[in-house]
Design an enzyme around this catalytic site. Structure first.
Site, PDB file in Angstrom:
ATOM      1  N   GLY A  31      10.389 -19.470   4.781  1.00 42.77           N
ATOM      2  CA  GLY A  31       9.871 -19.034   3.480  1.00 42.77           C
ATOM      3  C   GLY A  31       8.422 -19.420   3.266  1.00 42.77           C
ATOM      4  O   GLY A  31       7.548 -19.180   4.100  1.00 42.77           O
ATOM      5  N   GLY A  32       8.175 -20.048   2.116  1.00 38.54           N
ATOM      6  CA  GLY A  32       6.805 -20.428   1.770  1.00 38.54           C
ATOM      7  C   GLY A  32       6.183 -21.374   2.785  1.00 38.54           C
ATOM      8  O   GLY A  32       4.956 -21.449   2.900  1.00 38.54           O
TER       9      GLY A  32
ATOM     10  N   GLY B  51     -17.552   1.381  25.788  1.00 43.29           N
ATOM     11  CA  GLY B  51     -17.607   0.839  24.426  1.00 43.29           C
ATOM     12  C   GLY B  51     -17.496  -0.674  24.428  1.00 43.29           C
ATOM     13  O   GLY B  51     -18.038  -1.352  23.545  1.00 43.29           O
ATOM     14  N   ALA B  52     -16.810  -1.203  25.445  1.00 41.36           N
ATOM     15  CA  ALA B  52     -16.636  -2.652  25.506  1.00 41.36           C
ATOM     16  C   ALA B  52     -17.990  -3.356  25.686  1.00 41.36           C
ATOM     17  O   ALA B  52     -18.170  -4.494  25.253  1.00 41.36           O
ATOM     18  CB  ALA B  52     -15.674  -3.014  26.629  1.00 41.36           C
TER      19      ALA B  52
HETATM   20  C1  HXC Z   1      16.882 -27.288  -0.958  1.00 41.79           C
HETATM   21  C2  HXC Z   1      17.174 -27.654   1.274  1.00 41.79           C
HETATM   22  C3  HXC Z   1      16.405 -26.500   1.581  1.00 41.79           C
HETATM   23  C4  HXC Z   1      15.874 -25.736   0.505  1.00 41.79           C
HETATM   24  C5  HXC Z   1      17.016 -27.395   3.430  1.00 41.79           C
HETATM   25  N1  HXC Z   1      17.520 -28.168   2.451  1.00 41.79           N
HETATM   26  N2  HXC Z   1      16.326 -26.375   2.931  1.00 41.79           N
HETATM   27  N3  HXC Z   1      17.380 -28.049   0.012  1.00 41.79           N
HETATM   28  N4  HXC Z   1      16.145 -26.186  -0.738  1.00 41.79           N
HETATM   29  N5  HXC Z   1      15.138 -24.669   0.710  1.00 41.79           N
HETATM   30  C6  HXC Z   1      18.326 -29.363   2.605  1.00 41.79           C
HETATM   31  C7  HXC Z   1      19.690 -29.065   3.145  1.00 41.79           C
HETATM   32  O1  HXC Z   1      20.560 -28.725   2.087  1.00 41.79           O
HETATM   33  C8  HXC Z   1      20.075 -30.379   3.782  1.00 41.79           C
HETATM   34  O2  HXC Z   1      20.493 -31.277   2.800  1.00 41.79           O
HETATM   35  C9  HXC Z   1      18.747 -30.889   4.316  1.00 41.79           C
HETATM   36  O3  HXC Z   1      17.734 -30.185   3.590  1.00 41.79           O
HETATM   37  C10 HXC Z   1      18.561 -30.607   5.792  1.00 41.79           C
HETATM   38  O4  HXC Z   1      18.829 -29.225   6.033  1.00 41.79           O
HETATM   39  P1  HXC Z   1      19.801 -28.715   7.179  1.00 41.79           P
HETATM   40  O5  HXC Z   1      20.161 -27.308   6.848  1.00 41.79           O
HETATM   41  O6  HXC Z   1      20.906 -29.684   7.361  1.00 41.79           O
HETATM   42  O7  HXC Z   1      18.852 -28.800   8.447  1.00 41.79           O
HETATM   43  P2  HXC Z   1      18.746 -27.805   9.669  1.00 41.79           P
HETATM   44  O8  HXC Z   1      20.112 -27.470  10.169  1.00 41.79           O
HETATM   45  O9  HXC Z   1      17.784 -28.438  10.606  1.00 41.79           O
HETATM   46  O10 HXC Z   1      18.115 -26.453   9.102  1.00 41.79           O
HETATM   47  C11 HXC Z   1      16.830 -26.453   8.523  1.00 41.79           C
HETATM   48  C12 HXC Z   1      16.548 -25.072   7.846  1.00 41.79           C
HETATM   49  C13 HXC Z   1      17.742 -24.744   6.896  1.00 41.79           C
HETATM   50  C14 HXC Z   1      16.434 -24.011   8.938  1.00 41.79           C
HETATM   51  C15 HXC Z   1      15.242 -25.205   7.126  1.00 41.79           C
HETATM   52  O11 HXC Z   1      17.981 -25.879   6.051  1.00 41.79           O
HETATM   53  C16 HXC Z   1      17.471 -23.551   6.046  1.00 41.79           C
HETATM   54  O12 HXC Z   1      17.628 -22.403   6.494  1.00 41.79           O
HETATM   55  N6  HXC Z   1      17.137 -23.787   4.771  1.00 41.79           N
HETATM   56  C17 HXC Z   1      16.928 -22.728   3.814  1.00 41.79           C
HETATM   57  C18 HXC Z   1      15.707 -21.960   4.121  1.00 41.79           C
HETATM   58  C19 HXC Z   1      15.367 -20.956   3.067  1.00 41.79           C
HETATM   59  O13 HXC Z   1      15.955 -19.894   2.992  1.00 41.79           O
HETATM   60  N7  HXC Z   1      14.474 -21.363   2.119  1.00 41.79           N
HETATM   61  C20 HXC Z   1      14.055 -20.568   0.987  1.00 41.79           C
HETATM   62  C21 HXC Z   1      12.960 -19.660   1.437  1.00 41.79           C
HETATM   63  S1  HXC Z   1      12.303 -18.702   0.151  1.00 41.79           S
HETATM   64  P3  HXC Z   1      21.725 -32.276   3.024  1.00 41.79           P
HETATM   65  O14 HXC Z   1      21.765 -33.063   1.781  1.00 41.79           O
HETATM   66  O15 HXC Z   1      22.918 -31.433   3.245  1.00 41.79           O
HETATM   67  O16 HXC Z   1      21.339 -33.065   4.244  1.00 41.79           O
HETATM   68  C22 HXC Z   1      10.788 -19.269  -0.120  1.00 41.79           C
HETATM   69  C23 HXC Z   1      10.020 -18.483  -1.090  1.00 41.79           C
HETATM   70  C24 HXC Z   1       8.526 -18.670  -0.989  1.00 41.79           C
HETATM   71  O17 HXC Z   1      10.359 -20.216   0.437  1.00 41.79           O
HETATM   72  C25 HXC Z   1       7.772 -17.411  -1.150  1.00 41.79           C
HETATM   73  C26 HXC Z   1       7.348 -16.824   0.159  1.00 41.79           C
HETATM   74  C27 HXC Z   1       6.408 -15.665   0.039  1.00 41.79           C
END
Ligand code: HXC
Length: 511
Positions: free
Chosen positions: A170-171, A405-406
């Protein structure tokens, strides 16, 4: 009083533990360092000044008000020095909510961005984070928006470097994408807009994190990342090296380091670098290493579009950007990827007033449907545009081929080259002899003797630097061994180069 001091120390110690011992151990088990350990390696010893260590999130949704709050809120921010020069830093702490960005976490980052802009010093972000904190919803999205906006305002004013050191989504990939350079750590870092689970849900595609956004993918296929290293330690030490090459901001001028390499140094081996056979490759990096101070060259995007080489070196202790066609790969041809890679590098150098040294050995643009359908015209135009708008000193050396051109594109006199040299082995023409003769003497194709004579005639007349030199398009034909000295002198002469551009809001680079 002593008790108050001890309380402070205790609060600090708690904050420094982030998500706690167990999560720190898990981080180490994955082969990753913690945010604070990383900053200690990146910055000069004891130079880190931390801000906002006690900031906590304000979220009450999804049971967040019931959980104990963790001071620092998933990001360590502040400033320090790299070899004595100020840099601003933020490091995502994966042990706290996966380093995800909350409203307050965003405020910590934007504070550092604003300070870096005020102090006109580079900013380095260490990313190990899962994007917007899901529990915070739009407050987190708004926070990202504030970070993105500042990324753009800082672009071209201060260098912005993003280092990807864990799974980022994401961000936490979009903000890096708007900075100047992205580096990754192999096997422990990933970048994707949406992770493998979402990909499976939405498209049914089954893919691993490594296949979707590992360092190999982003340094060879997508070109999102500019380099990758084997582990956190190596990566951070290389970032220190990179910072040493970069100016602090767009008006500071390049850093000047003591050099023990005489700018007058000649290298006889360069006289035989270009093989007699024009179709035989040679390694252009040998020329770069022999020209740069102490052979020190920091290559950017080394494994993507290897037919062009770009990176930083120094001449006389001052940073220059090198751009060079690489005859070892696809004969050094310009294709869409090479053009895009070099264009971005040229624009970075120009934005930060880093002089550009261009080595030319290019047989032209790569023909074919794959290239044309892939937008070669627009991508090639990016490089042409980038050189043409550059106002930094441009010193060009044609070592062998400069065809079609290069020739124009590669920092020729016509697009703004200040000092254009050629080696005696240079061949400056619309195309190679065979192609040229087959077109202009098509009627003689059935007669091998006539074709051979025409080819010889073409080679003698056009495949040399002298037709261009006769017109002043080449300032001088130089001895290869003197290349370092000639470039050093040209750069010294151009040190106060000033160019006036017509007033406008901004140009319209072909994107
Ligand atoms: C809250 C989060 C989180 C999130 C991870 N955690 N991402 N908490 N918000 N976005 C927490 C998990 O719940 C977990 O907590 C701990 O962090 C570790 O994560 P894991 O999943 O256990 O780790 P891993 O297996 O290594 O995976 C990492 C990851 C995955 C690939 C980053 O966590 C993931 O896919 N997270 C979500 C990503 C996502 O979709 N984010 C939103 C994007 S939108 P616990 O307590 O269980 O240990 C965005 C918008 C911005 O960013 C705008 C863009 C233009």
């Amino acid at each position: 009083m002593k008790e108050i001091l001890e309380k402070l120390e205790a609060r600090r110690a708690k904050a420094r533990l982030g998500g706690g011992e167990a999560r720190i151990a898990a981080q180490h088990k994955r082969g990753k360092l913690t945010a604070r350990e990383r900053l200690a390696l990146l910055l000069d010893r004891d130079s880190f000044e931390e801000f906002d260590m006690f900031v906590e999130h304000r979220c009450t949704e999804f049971g967040m008000d019931k959980q104990p709050k963790i001071p620092g809120d998933g990001v360590v921010t502040g400033w320090g020095t790299v070899n004595g020069r100020t840099v601003f830093v933020f490091a995502k702490d994966f042990t706290v909510f996966g380093g995800s960005l909350s409203e307050t976490h965003a405020i910590k980052i934007t504070k550092i961005q604003d300070m870096a802009m005020k102090a006109r010093a580079p900013i380095i972000g260490l990313f190990d984070a899962g994007g917007a904190r899901i529990q915070e919803g739009v407050a987190a999205l708004g926070g990202y928006g504030d970070v993105f906006k500042r990324n753009v305002l800082a672009s071209g004013v201060i260098p912005q470097i993003s280092v990807i050191m864990g799974p980022c989504a994401g961000g936490d990939v979009y903000s890096p994408a708007m900075t100047d350079f992205i580096f990754m750590v192999r096997d422990t870092s990933y970048m994707f807009v949406t992770g493998p689970d979402v990909v499976k849900t939405v498209t049914n595609e089954v893919v691993t994190a490594e296949e979707l956004g590992g360092a190999l993918v982003h340094t060879t296929k997508s070109a999102v990342a500019d380099g990758a290293y084997d582990n956190d330690v190596e990566c951070l030490l290389q970032m220190r090296r990179l910072i040493d090459f970069l100016p602090s901001n767009c008006t500071s001028g390049v850093p000047e380091w003591p050099s023990f390499d005489d700018v007058e140094r000649e290298d006889e081996s360069l006289d035989t670098l270009v093989p007699d056979n024009p179709n035989k490759p040679y390694d252009i990096k040998e020329l770069i290493l022999k020209v740069a101070d102490e052979g020190d060259f920091f290559e950017i995007s080394e494994t993507f579009a290897r037919n062009i080489v770009v990176g930083f070196g120094r001449i006389g202790g001052r940073t220059v950007g090198f751009v060079a066609n690489q005859p070892m790969v696809l004969a050094g041809v310009l294709d869409a990827d090479a053009s895009r890679k070099a264009a971005r590098f040229v624009r970075f150098c120009d934005a930060f007033n880093i002089p550009i040294v261009t080595f030319v050995d290019v047989p032209g643009f790569l023909p074919g449907t794959a290239q044309e359908y892939g937008g070669l015209i627009k991508h090639g135009a990016k490089l042409l545009f980038a050189y043409s708008q550059a106002t930094v000193p441009l010193v060009t050396v044609i070592t062998r081929k400069a065809f079609g051109g290069a020739y124009d594109v590669m920092a020729s006199k016509h697009v703004g080259g200040d000092v254009n040299y050629a080696w005696p082995t240079a061949q400056i023409a619309v195309m190679g002899a065979k192609g040229a003769v087959e077109i202009i003497f098509r009627q003689d194709i059935g007669d091998p003797q006539k074709i051979a004579a025409r080819t010889r005639e073409y080679e003698e007349r056009f495949l040399s630097p002298f037709v261009a030199a006769e017109r002043g398009y080449i300032d001088e034909v130089i001895m290869p061994r003197t290349t370092r000295r000639r470039i050093a002198r040209a750069l010294a002469m151009l040190r106060n180069k000033t160019v006036e551009l017509p007033p406008r809001k901004h140009d319209n680079l072909p994107l």
